[in-house]
Design an enzyme around this catalytic site. Sequence first.
Site, PDB file in Angstrom:
ATOM      1  N   HIS A 272       0.852  -1.184   0.000  1.00 63.64           N
ATOM      2  CA  HIS A 272       0.000   0.000   0.000  1.00 63.64           C
ATOM      3  C   HIS A 272       0.883   1.227   0.000  1.00 63.64           C
ATOM      4  CE1 HIS A 272      -3.182   2.786   1.083  1.00 63.64           C
ATOM      5  NE2 HIS A 272      -4.012   1.846   0.675  1.00 63.64           N
TER       6      HIS A 272
ATOM      7  N   ASP B 203      -7.955  -5.360  -0.211  1.00 65.85           N
ATOM      8  CA  ASP B 203      -8.411  -5.976  -1.457  1.00 65.85           C
ATOM      9  C   ASP B 203      -8.121  -7.463  -1.506  1.00 65.85           C
ATOM     10  OD1 ASP B 203      -9.423  -3.661  -2.767  1.00 65.85           O
ATOM     11  OD2 ASP B 203      -7.370  -2.969  -2.772  1.00 65.85           O
TER      12      ASP B 203
HETATM   13  N1  CMC Z   1       4.477  -7.166  -5.025  1.00 65.88           N
HETATM   14  C1  CMC Z   1       5.844  -7.173  -5.083  1.00 65.88           C
HETATM   15  N2  CMC Z   1       6.628  -6.117  -4.803  1.00 65.88           N
HETATM   16  C2  CMC Z   1       5.992  -4.979  -4.469  1.00 65.88           C
HETATM   17  C3  CMC Z   1       4.595  -4.883  -4.375  1.00 65.88           C
HETATM   18  C4  CMC Z   1       3.841  -6.045  -4.658  1.00 65.88           C
HETATM   19  N3  CMC Z   1       2.510  -6.014  -4.601  1.00 65.88           N
HETATM   20  N4  CMC Z   1       4.229  -3.624  -4.017  1.00 65.88           N
HETATM   21  C5  CMC Z   1       5.375  -2.942  -3.871  1.00 65.88           C
HETATM   22  N5  CMC Z   1       6.438  -3.756  -4.141  1.00 65.88           N
HETATM   23  C6  CMC Z   1       7.871  -3.402  -4.026  1.00 65.88           C
HETATM   24  C7  CMC Z   1       8.328  -2.506  -5.161  1.00 65.88           C
HETATM   25  O1  CMC Z   1       8.815  -3.256  -6.257  1.00 65.88           O
HETATM   26  C8  CMC Z   1       9.406  -1.701  -4.467  1.00 65.88           C
HETATM   27  O2  CMC Z   1      10.541  -2.496  -4.360  1.00 65.88           O
HETATM   28  P1  CMC Z   1      12.019  -1.806  -4.413  1.00 65.88           P
HETATM   29  O3  CMC Z   1      12.070  -0.898  -3.221  1.00 65.88           O
HETATM   30  O4  CMC Z   1      12.956  -2.952  -4.346  1.00 65.88           O
HETATM   31  O5  CMC Z   1      12.079  -1.073  -5.724  1.00 65.88           O
HETATM   32  C9  CMC Z   1       8.865  -1.494  -3.057  1.00 65.88           C
HETATM   33  O6  CMC Z   1       8.001  -2.629  -2.821  1.00 65.88           O
HETATM   34  C10 CMC Z   1       8.077  -0.205  -2.861  1.00 65.88           C
HETATM   35  O7  CMC Z   1       7.079  -0.168  -3.867  1.00 65.88           O
HETATM   36  P2  CMC Z   1       6.464   1.145  -4.521  1.00 65.88           P
HETATM   37  O8  CMC Z   1       6.038   0.846  -5.923  1.00 65.88           O
HETATM   38  O9  CMC Z   1       7.391   2.300  -4.303  1.00 65.88           O
HETATM   39  O10 CMC Z   1       5.202   1.350  -3.624  1.00 65.88           O
HETATM   40  P3  CMC Z   1       4.027   2.317  -3.958  1.00 65.88           P
HETATM   41  O11 CMC Z   1       3.678   2.951  -2.675  1.00 65.88           O
HETATM   42  O12 CMC Z   1       4.332   3.221  -5.089  1.00 65.88           O
HETATM   43  O13 CMC Z   1       2.892   1.316  -4.460  1.00 65.88           O
HETATM   44  C11 CMC Z   1       0.986  -0.011  -4.585  1.00 65.88           C
HETATM   45  C12 CMC Z   1       1.809   0.968  -3.741  1.00 65.88           C
HETATM   46  C13 CMC Z   1      -0.311  -0.323  -3.837  1.00 65.88           C
HETATM   47  C14 CMC Z   1       0.626   0.606  -5.945  1.00 65.88           C
HETATM   48  C15 CMC Z   1       1.819  -1.312  -4.780  1.00 65.88           C
HETATM   49  O14 CMC Z   1       2.157  -1.875  -3.539  1.00 65.88           O
HETATM   50  C16 CMC Z   1       1.104  -2.338  -5.662  1.00 65.88           C
HETATM   51  O15 CMC Z   1       1.183  -2.257  -6.889  1.00 65.88           O
HETATM   52  N6  CMC Z   1       0.363  -3.323  -5.021  1.00 65.88           N
HETATM   53  C17 CMC Z   1      -0.409  -4.260  -5.766  1.00 65.88           C
HETATM   54  C18 CMC Z   1      -1.716  -3.619  -6.159  1.00 65.88           C
HETATM   55  C19 CMC Z   1      -2.662  -3.474  -5.000  1.00 65.88           C
HETATM   56  O16 CMC Z   1      -2.890  -4.403  -4.228  1.00 65.88           O
HETATM   57  N7  CMC Z   1      -3.263  -2.278  -4.895  1.00 65.88           N
HETATM   58  C20 CMC Z   1      -4.259  -1.997  -3.887  1.00 65.88           C
HETATM   59  C21 CMC Z   1      -3.891  -0.885  -3.010  1.00 65.88           C
HETATM   60  S1  CMC Z   1      -5.012  -0.793  -1.630  1.00 65.88           S
HETATM   61  C22 CMC Z   1      -6.477  -0.230  -2.303  1.00 65.88           C
HETATM   62  C23 CMC Z   1      -6.602   1.225  -2.312  1.00 65.88           C
HETATM   63  O17 CMC Z   1      -6.490   1.862  -1.250  1.00 65.88           O
HETATM   64  O18 CMC Z   1      -6.863   1.746  -3.408  1.00 65.88           O
END
Ligand code: CMC
Length: 430
Positions: free
Chosen positions: A306, A364
């Site tokens: 998240h 989710d």
């Molecule tokens: N699976 C594997 N690795 C992940 C994931 C995941 N689901 N989410 C984040 N990471 C890794 C990412 O690759 C990064 O690694 P590194 O530091 O080595 O580069 C690190 O964790 C930080 O990730 P980020 O992309 O900077 O995190 P973010 O805050 O930009 O993204 C997110 C948040 C929700 C978009 C992401 O975690 C994701 O794509 N999750 C899967 C989709 C999901 O379940 N979304 C629902 C969110 S909750 C509903 C809502 O409130 O809308």
Amino acid sequence: MSEKNASLTIGNDTYELPIYEAAVGPDVIDIGALYKNTNMFTFDPGFTSTASCESAITYIDGDQGVLLHRGYPIDELAEHGDFLETCYLLLYGSLPTAEQKTKFDAQVTNHTMLHDQMTKLFTGFRRDAHPMAIMVGVVGALSAFYHDSTDIADPQQRMIASYRMIAKMPTIAAWAYKYSIGQPFVYPRNDLGYASNFLHMCFAVPAEDYDIDPILARAMDRIFVLHADHEQNASTSTVRLAGSSGANPFACVAAGIACLWGPAHGGANEAALNMLNEIGSVDRIPEFIDRAKDKDDPFRLMGFGHRVYKNYDPRAKIMQKTTHEVLGVLGIKDDPILDIAMELEKIALEDEYFKKRGLYPNIDFYSGITLKALGFPTDMFTVLFSLARTVGWIAQWKEMIEDPQQRIGRPRQLYRGESHRSYVPVDKRG
Ligand code: CMC
């Protein structure tokens, strides 16, 4: 207003920037005059360090796993209250008295029907249209049917538009579903509660009665409470930005629905369930965990991680409990998808990669499994999210419109394109 300042030094010049104190959580540095004073913008794509507005509705502490609506913890609201009570709280700032609750419930319930002409709108869509496509279209079209509540300068009209959207969203969502499966639309029943009425509109057919299990209705209501608002997320910010231009609230909420549709936001529960199906069996989990860790593979574990919660999502805890209640009532014991989900959760929670990055199952992850058990197809999941989030969007939109300092939202950019080029006629371009 500000007792503290931050100093910013650029070259030989130092600028004082006011710091505003938050009620709880991080204080903010006011950079509003930065451009005027320094001829520079700040750069924060994805808004990771930028507060886009002042708000008194919802507070999240992502590190502690806390979510408060108007100060009340989400677990207390989900445990003891109902969705319409949460709606009242978000809109008006405090929990209703018994009298206020009765009046509010009755007023919202009065608006559950859709203008009859709207049935024709539904039938104009292809049967195989994604129900979110129908939601964006039909909710946007509300402004064509209810122009008597589109004057945003009139508080009475703002209130009526708000009640209309909260009341009509279940009808629109249920009809989008009915249309996709070729069943007749079921009209709202105002003798039923909000969630029961929704389940009835989704699963009743004219040919036979539909008994609503109170535990399932309670679970549905709880899912709505858990999704009601979530501070300045992508769709809420979209609604605020759309509304900042003076657009009518129906159009703004349609914009929010469009944003919510994406798999990184509201589409995640649909994506999570699709992923569990793709994994297919418990023994394939390690393969998918490896893929999620591989930086050359775009695959991510859907339903994990998240932007704000770097600790357990407090909504996920309640959702997990609700999932088990629903599966218990429905007598689902050996669901292979649930087995995969539980094993995946266990493995990911123990894995160093996920632990180090604070990647926990989010709401989710569990809501997808619960909605599937309740009988909803995966493409309806985001629709249910949009139904519940409508009140949050409206409360945030209303707060913005009522803010005397409100101006049109207009982000700036770091421009890195061509600086200037002279036009060359087509026959001279080589
Ligand atoms: N699976 C594997 N690795 C992940 C994931 C995941 N689901 N989410 C984040 N990471 C890794 C990412 O690759 C990064 O690694 P590194 O530091 O080595 O580069 C690190 O964790 C930080 O990730 P980020 O992309 O900077 O995190 P973010 O805050 O930009 O993204 C997110 C948040 C929700 C978009 C992401 O975690 C994701 O794509 N999750 C899967 C989709 C999901 O379940 N979304 C629902 C969110 S909750 C509903 C809502 O409130 O809308």
